[in-house]
Design an enzyme around this catalytic site. Sequence first.
Site, short mmCIF file in Angstrom:
data_model
loop_
_atom_site.label_atom_id
_atom_site.label_comp_id
_atom_site.label_asym_id
_atom_site.label_seq_id
_atom_site.Cartn_x
_atom_site.Cartn_y
_atom_site.Cartn_z
N GLU A 153 1.63 -10.14 0.03
CA GLU A 153 2.04 -8.73 0.04
C GLU A 153 3.52 -8.67 0.41
O GLU A 153 4.10 -9.67 0.85
CB GLU A 153 1.20 -7.92 1.04
N ASP A 202 0.34 -17.17 -4.98
CA ASP A 202 1.09 -16.15 -5.74
C ASP A 202 0.12 -15.42 -6.67
O ASP A 202 0.13 -15.62 -7.89
CB ASP A 202 2.24 -16.79 -6.52
N ASP A 221 0.84 -1.20 0.00
CA ASP A 221 0.00 0.00 0.00
C ASP A 221 0.88 1.25 0.00
O ASP A 221 2.10 1.17 0.01
CB ASP A 221 -0.96 -0.02 1.20
N HIS A 273 1.28 -8.70 -4.01
CA HIS A 273 0.31 -7.61 -3.78
C HIS A 273 1.15 -6.37 -3.48
O HIS A 273 1.48 -6.08 -2.33
CB HIS A 273 -0.59 -7.98 -2.60
#
Length: 551
Positions: A528, A519, A186, A476
């Site tokens: 992530e 994955d 993020d 991610h």
Amino acid sequence: MKFLLLRLSVLAATVSCHAGYSSAQSTSSAIAMNQIGFYTSGTKTAIIQSAQIEKFYVTSPDRKDTLFSGTTGPVRVSALSGRKTCKADFSGLQQKGRFVLCTSGSGISRPFVIGDSIHSTLALAALKGFYFQRMSVSLPERYAGPWHRPAGHPDHIIYVHPSAASTERPTGTVISSPGGWYDAGDYNKYIVNSGITTATLLSLYEDYPGQLTYCKINIPESGNSLPDLLNEICWNLRWMLTMQDPHDGGVYHKCTTAEFEGFIRPELAVDRRYVVQKSTAAALNFAAVTAQAARVFATLPGDLAGLADSCREASARAWAWAVAHPDIIYDQTKLNVAFDPDINTGASPLTVQSWSDVQTMAYFSLFRHHERLTPAVAAAIPGLQQRFMGFADSIAIASVTTAYVTPMETDIRNFVWGSNAVCANQGILLLYAFRLSGDKKYRDLALANLDYILGRNATGYSYVTGFGTRTPMHPHHRLSETDNIKEPVPGLLAGGPNPGHQDKCPGYPNNYPDESYLDDVCSYASNEIAINWNAPLVYLAFALEFLFSEH
Ligand code: 9MR
């Protein structure tokens, strides 16, 4: 030491060092081993996913020369999945070169290497991973190779959220909080994640200062008077200092958007950003890291004296704020101050360090600086060491019977969100047991956990992007997912198996703790990447490099 001469001067070095192996024969997915290789003088273990004892041979890749032969140990049954494995131990082979492992019933492994400095490129790339996470600046091609990108998230306009409002900084006040590292996949920045990350990297420097001096990773600061590890740490530390309210010393918990931003390029992700609530956890975390930084930087020449002073002052102020606001988090020590008699039974069992529990890191610090402690504190150290070694021993004893013969598998609770970081942090803990006792058993167990991360595990993945023969291709990670480059940014550790499946992605193979890995970019609960997972990988890989190059 060869390692000290290494430079990560071209990006190609981060991704091509272990590529290029080919074999005419098909290779077996039933053989799990470190996909990077083995130290000449180190333990060498492969795990065969087999229900029967097998014979095995280590041969040249063309299979003409047999260098070692043996029989696996007895069949083991995984407590995590019930699957059967047996262990091929070829530690006795101490010859450098490229080899394959041939088994009587489970096929042939991919080629692997035995040599020196086996993990040096990985260690440097994992550290370079932090450069790739830098926020608010462009990453030019000469440093970032194909992963170059424009600047995103300048963070010079950050709004004080209502939860963080104070008299001097009411709701809506604009502050500036640029720089630092993107936390993970993020685009936000969190003090407690940043804190353990920065402390782990500082600890690496404190534990191995001489060895790190010449390690370069081709970042803009390379070539200045500092080791690149410290250059990268400075980048984040300067951001952390902006998270302290200068009026009262309190520290904002995070710098964040209200919602996670979408999978869009960083320079296009322009949602409004806030600093939110000051917390006791953030203040104490910040106080510890800035104190450690002040200690480290005070010993270094040049303009860092100013940074050391700023850190020392910031640390004292954050500490004072936390003392004045101790009730924002639960704190058993506080209970003992308020009530008699003190309760000291089972209140604080030792744990593997994590973002949510950094107590063990305080012990590492006390062990490291035991000669500088006041007599009263020093008197507590032997007892603390005894408890610590007891904890390390319990891990060591339980490791022996696990399916992949790793400390990681000794506790089902290790398989949480970010399990690979538990693995790396447990490796660090075992290296402190080695430092305290001198017993190489602990060093070798730490290596077993690095072997786990690099392929000796139930999924057969090497969990570091770009390193190994089967690696995460779809983490991610917004930066990797939006850059139109097939290979993800290299040197990043995926979270790893997590039976919680909180992302609810379709496609997890099953619910087994050590196999719950996917994955797929949707799998933020297992795939992530995060700075507080990469930092223990950096520590573990560098420390093992240094320890194995001593012999
Ligand atoms: O590492 C964190 C993990 O222990 C928690 O279970 C999870 C859910 O709260 O959050 C993880 O941290 C995430 C952070 O909150 C936001 N950036 C991504 C981090 C890694 O997933």
